[in-house]
Design an enzyme around this catalytic site. Sequence first.
Site, mmCIF file in Angstrom:
data_model
loop_
_atom_site.group_PDB
_atom_site.id
_atom_site.type_symbol
_atom_site.label_atom_id
_atom_site.label_comp_id
_atom_site.label_asym_id
_atom_site.label_seq_id
_atom_site.Cartn_x
_atom_site.Cartn_y
_atom_site.Cartn_z
ATOM 1 N N LYS A 1 -13.519 -4.185 2.805
ATOM 2 C CA LYS A 1 -14.993 -2.703 2.794
ATOM 3 C C LYS A 1 -15.986 -2.670 3.400
ATOM 4 O O LYS A 1 -17.233 -2.161 2.955
ATOM 5 C CB LYS A 1 -14.316 -1.985 1.005
ATOM 6 C CG LYS A 1 -13.276 -1.493 1.192
ATOM 7 C CD LYS A 1 -12.769 -0.455 0.038
ATOM 8 C CE LYS A 1 -11.924 -0.632 -0.131
ATOM 9 N NZ LYS A 1 -11.245 0.226 -1.467
ATOM 10 N N LEU B 1 -7.403 0.173 -10.793
ATOM 11 C CA LEU B 1 -7.842 0.770 -9.757
ATOM 12 C C LEU B 1 -6.110 0.671 -9.180
ATOM 13 O O LEU B 1 -6.179 0.991 -7.693
ATOM 14 C CB LEU B 1 -8.572 0.157 -8.514
ATOM 15 C CG LEU B 1 -9.969 0.807 -9.210
ATOM 16 C CD1 LEU B 1 -11.387 0.186 -8.193
ATOM 17 C CD2 LEU B 1 -10.254 1.929 -9.914
ATOM 18 N N GLY C 1 -16.074 -7.305 -5.945
ATOM 19 C CA GLY C 1 -16.112 -6.790 -4.216
ATOM 20 C C GLY C 1 -16.850 -5.213 -3.947
ATOM 21 O O GLY C 1 -16.935 -4.484 -4.882
ATOM 22 N N GLY C 2 -15.889 -5.228 -2.857
ATOM 23 C CA GLY C 2 -16.552 -3.700 -2.455
ATOM 24 C C GLY C 2 -15.710 -1.999 -3.034
ATOM 25 O O GLY C 2 -16.563 -1.717 -3.380
ATOM 26 N N SER D 1 -0.550 4.122 1.303
ATOM 27 C CA SER D 1 -1.022 5.291 1.372
ATOM 28 C C SER D 1 -0.755 5.529 2.520
ATOM 29 O O SER D 1 -0.239 6.842 3.185
ATOM 30 C CB SER D 1 -2.540 4.152 2.424
ATOM 31 O OG SER D 1 -3.419 4.025 1.211
ATOM 32 N N TYR E 1 -2.704 0.598 -8.143
ATOM 33 C CA TYR E 1 -1.549 1.796 -8.463
ATOM 34 C C TYR E 1 0.307 1.524 -7.964
ATOM 35 O O TYR E 1 1.072 2.696 -8.211
ATOM 36 C CB TYR E 1 -2.121 2.619 -7.111
ATOM 37 C CG TYR E 1 -2.199 2.683 -5.940
ATOM 38 C CD1 TYR E 1 -1.043 2.704 -4.866
ATOM 39 C CD2 TYR E 1 -3.178 2.691 -5.392
ATOM 40 C CE1 TYR E 1 -1.056 1.927 -3.885
ATOM 41 C CE2 TYR E 1 -3.305 1.759 -4.087
ATOM 42 C CZ TYR E 1 -2.557 1.574 -3.288
ATOM 43 O OH TYR E 1 -2.860 1.009 -2.010
ATOM 44 N N ASP F 1 -14.128 6.710 -1.885
ATOM 45 C CA ASP F 1 -13.249 6.402 -3.391
ATOM 46 C C ASP F 1 -14.228 6.467 -4.474
ATOM 47 O O ASP F 1 -13.658 7.171 -5.136
ATOM 48 C CB ASP F 1 -14.192 4.697 -3.347
ATOM 49 C CG ASP F 1 -12.530 4.007 -2.635
ATOM 50 O OD1 ASP F 1 -12.066 4.112 -2.275
ATOM 51 O OD2 ASP F 1 -12.852 2.734 -2.225
ATOM 52 N N SER G 1 0.808 -1.360 0.193
ATOM 53 C CA SER G 1 0.113 0.334 0.322
ATOM 54 C C SER G 1 0.923 0.934 0.178
ATOM 55 O O SER G 1 1.989 1.082 0.811
ATOM 56 C CB SER G 1 -0.691 0.324 1.238
ATOM 57 O OG SER G 1 -1.113 1.326 1.166
#
Length: 244
Positions: free
Chosen positions: A64, A203, A126-127, A16, A205, A101, A14
Site C-alpha cells: 500500500k 480489519l 503499516g499502510g 476480493s 475478514y 480504506d 483474499s
Amino acid sequence: MAKFGLLGKDIGYSFSKTFFSIKFEKESLPHSYENFDLTCIENFEELLSENPDIKGLNVTIPYKEAIIPHLFKLDKESRSIGAVNTIKFRKDGKLIGYNTDHYGFATALAEFLPIKEKTALILGTGGASKAIEYVLDALGFSYYNVSRNPEKGQFGYDELTSKIIKQHFLIVNCTPLGTSPNTHQFPDIPYIHLTTDHVLFDLIYNPRETEFMKRGASKGARVSNGFTMLKYQALKSWDIWNSK
C-alpha cells in the site's frame, strides 16, 4: 473484456476476487477479477506489460505504500493518508492512486458509534493503519499506535498496562495476525482488562471470527471483522474505476 484485480503478496486468502466475480456475474458484466501475487514490488512493471487489459487494481499488504513511486499521481485522500489501496488506469495510460480504506472503515465503524470515549489503540503501523488514523482524526478521536518496534509516541505491546487498556475504548487490529490459515495467531494485548465498554475492530475478514474477536467477545466487548469495511471500500473502488 476488462480485467481488474488485487495486487499483494501471499493473497490466496483474499475475498476480493470472490466479491467482484459474484458482482460481475450478477450484473452480467463482461469483466474478470484476478489475484496478482507479487514476491516484490519491483515486478509491478512486468505485471503491467504482461496484462495490458488491466483497467483497475486494488492494493493490499504489503504494497500500500511501496506502490506509490510507481504511480503518476495520488488523489487528495491517499496523499494525506500516505497509502494507496486502489489504482485507476486512465485512458492515457497514467496510473492514479486512491485510498478507499478510509471510506470503508468510517462507514463500518459508524454502526458502533457512539463509543464511551473517543480513545483508541491502533495495532500496527503499516499502510492499513494510516487509513484508520485518517478516519479517527476526522472523528476527533485521540489514539496511539502499538508496534513491535515502537517509535516515539507509540506503545510497545509489552507496555500495555491495565490502565492503558481501560482508557482506550476502541482497539483496531491492522496487523495480519489471525489471518487464515494462521487462525491461531492474535495480537498480544492484555485481553483480561477489556470491558463491555470496549469495541474491538479487526480489519481481517477471513476467518469471519478471529481469535482477537473471540477474546474480546469473551469479555463482553462489541466486536467486528473487516468484511463490512471490505464491501464498502470495494464498492467505492468500483465507482472510481468507472468514473470519467
